[in-house]
Design an enzyme around this catalytic site. Structure first.
Site, PDB file in Angstrom:
ATOM      1  N   HIS A  44       0.861  -1.193   0.000  1.00 19.32           N
ATOM      2  CA  HIS A  44       0.000   0.000   0.000  1.00 19.32           C
ATOM      3  C   HIS A  44       0.893   1.238   0.000  1.00 19.32           C
ATOM      4  CE1 HIS A  44       1.179  -0.563   4.188  1.00 19.32           C
ATOM      5  NE2 HIS A  44       1.214   0.758   4.184  1.00 19.32           N
ATOM      6  N   HIS A 132       5.750   6.702  -1.062  1.00 22.94           N
ATOM      7  CA  HIS A 132       6.481   5.506  -1.497  1.00 22.94           C
ATOM      8  C   HIS A 132       5.676   4.261  -1.156  1.00 22.94           C
ATOM      9  CE1 HIS A 132       7.393   5.992   2.769  1.00 22.94           C
ATOM     10  NE2 HIS A 132       7.428   4.665   2.788  1.00 22.94           N
TER      11      HIS A 132
HETATM   12  O1  3AM Z   1       3.923   1.981   4.405  1.00 26.06           O
HETATM   13  P1  3AM Z   1       5.075   2.539   5.170  1.00 26.06           P
HETATM   14  O2  3AM Z   1       6.143   1.557   5.436  1.00 26.06           O
HETATM   15  O3  3AM Z   1       5.550   3.834   4.652  1.00 26.06           O
HETATM   16  O4  3AM Z   1       6.222   2.209   8.502  1.00 26.06           O
HETATM   17  C1  3AM Z   1       4.844   2.030   8.755  1.00 26.06           C
HETATM   18  C2  3AM Z   1       4.028   1.923   7.498  1.00 26.06           C
HETATM   19  O5  3AM Z   1       4.459   2.901   6.581  1.00 26.06           O
HETATM   20  C3  3AM Z   1       4.271   3.282   9.349  1.00 26.06           C
HETATM   21  O6  3AM Z   1       2.881   3.159   9.114  1.00 26.06           O
HETATM   22  C4  3AM Z   1       2.660   2.351   7.987  1.00 26.06           C
HETATM   23  C5  3AM Z   1       1.740   1.214   8.322  1.00 26.06           C
HETATM   24  O7  3AM Z   1       2.253   0.453   9.357  1.00 26.06           O
HETATM   25  N1  3AM Z   1       4.570   3.394  10.766  1.00 26.06           N
HETATM   26  C6  3AM Z   1       4.574   2.415  11.680  1.00 26.06           C
HETATM   27  N2  3AM Z   1       4.936   2.913  12.880  1.00 26.06           N
HETATM   28  C7  3AM Z   1       5.167   4.237  12.698  1.00 26.06           C
HETATM   29  C8  3AM Z   1       5.552   5.301  13.543  1.00 26.06           C
HETATM   30  N3  3AM Z   1       5.763   5.111  14.844  1.00 26.06           N
HETATM   31  C9  3AM Z   1       4.941   4.546  11.333  1.00 26.06           C
HETATM   32  N4  3AM Z   1       5.090   5.771  10.828  1.00 26.06           N
HETATM   33  C10 3AM Z   1       5.466   6.729  11.689  1.00 26.06           C
HETATM   34  N5  3AM Z   1       5.683   6.520  12.998  1.00 26.06           N
END
Ligand code: 3AM
Length: 190
Positions: A44, A132
């Site tokens: 996603h 991304h």
């Molecule tokens: O899809 P991406 O990888 O960009 O990295 C996690 C993921 O993003 C991000 O939320 C999305 C769904 O899990 N994520 C998880 N913990 C996080 C945090 N503490 C976070 N983003 C920011 N702060």
């Protein structure tokens, strides 16, 4: 009070793209050992991570994100280059970039989300938005030279798709990896 809900707002990917990405990920997987690659169903584009929030706060964000003026139109996203955060030298997150057409539409959507949720107590993101698709995560350092050589010679082709909605996704953390469930869909209007 009910248990907190861990969630985020995201753009879903069409099945054809998830299938292509899964093929690409399978090739990358062969070039690495300890990196964890994202499974096809979990791919996603994250618009905003909401963290753990009380159910009441999550319920309040639904009307805040529905409607709004001016209406935000559907747009197209195209996949771009493969890269890593924070850097190619010390990768923690492997991703595929995206470009929106018209260019401002994705940032308009992101700004709309940030501005609509701030009054409800969701802190605005201070870091610049770098849209991304996360493909993999590396916690244990390893030699990625074969991986980088491979992507140089086998780049992921640009694929496009229309974005006409985004979703509120619940993230349930499990020992075998996160499980995502759609809680709400938000349409973009033509
Ligand atoms: O899809 P991406 O990888 O960009 O990295 C996690 C993921 O993003 C991000 O939320 C999305 C769904 O899990 N994520 C998880 N913990 C996080 C945090 N503490 C976070 N983003 C920011 N702060």
């Amino acid at each position: 009070m009910s248990d907190p809900i861990r969630s985020f707002l995201a753009i879903e990917l069409p099945n054809f793209l998830k299938f292509k990405l899964e093929e690409f990920i399978r090739s990358l997987q062969k070039k690495t050992g300890k990196t964890k690659w994202v499974k096809e169903s979990n791919l996603h584009l994250t618009l905003k991570f909401l963290g753990n929030q009380p159910a009441e706060k999550i319920n309040a964000l639904i009307p805040a994100l529905t409607g709004g003026y001016p209406p935000l139109p559907p747009f197209r996203l195209t996949t771009t280059k493969f890269g890593a955060f924070p850097s190619k030298q010390r990768p923690r997150v492997f991703w595929l970039g995206t470009a929106a057409t018209p260019q401002t539409t994705l940032s308009d959507l992101r700004n709309r989300i940030e501005n609509s949720l701030e009054p409800l107590g969701f802190e605005k993101e201070t870091k610049p938005f770098r849209p991304h698709l996360t493909l993999g995560r590396s916690k244990i350092p390893e030699d990625f030279s074969t991986l980088w050589e491979y992507v140089e010679t086998h780049p992921f082709p640009p694929f496009s798709f229309e974005v006409n909605h985004f979703v509120l996704m619940r993230s349930i953390l499990k020992p075998e990896g996160a499980e995502y469930r759609i809680l709400q869909k938000f349409s973009l209007r033509k």
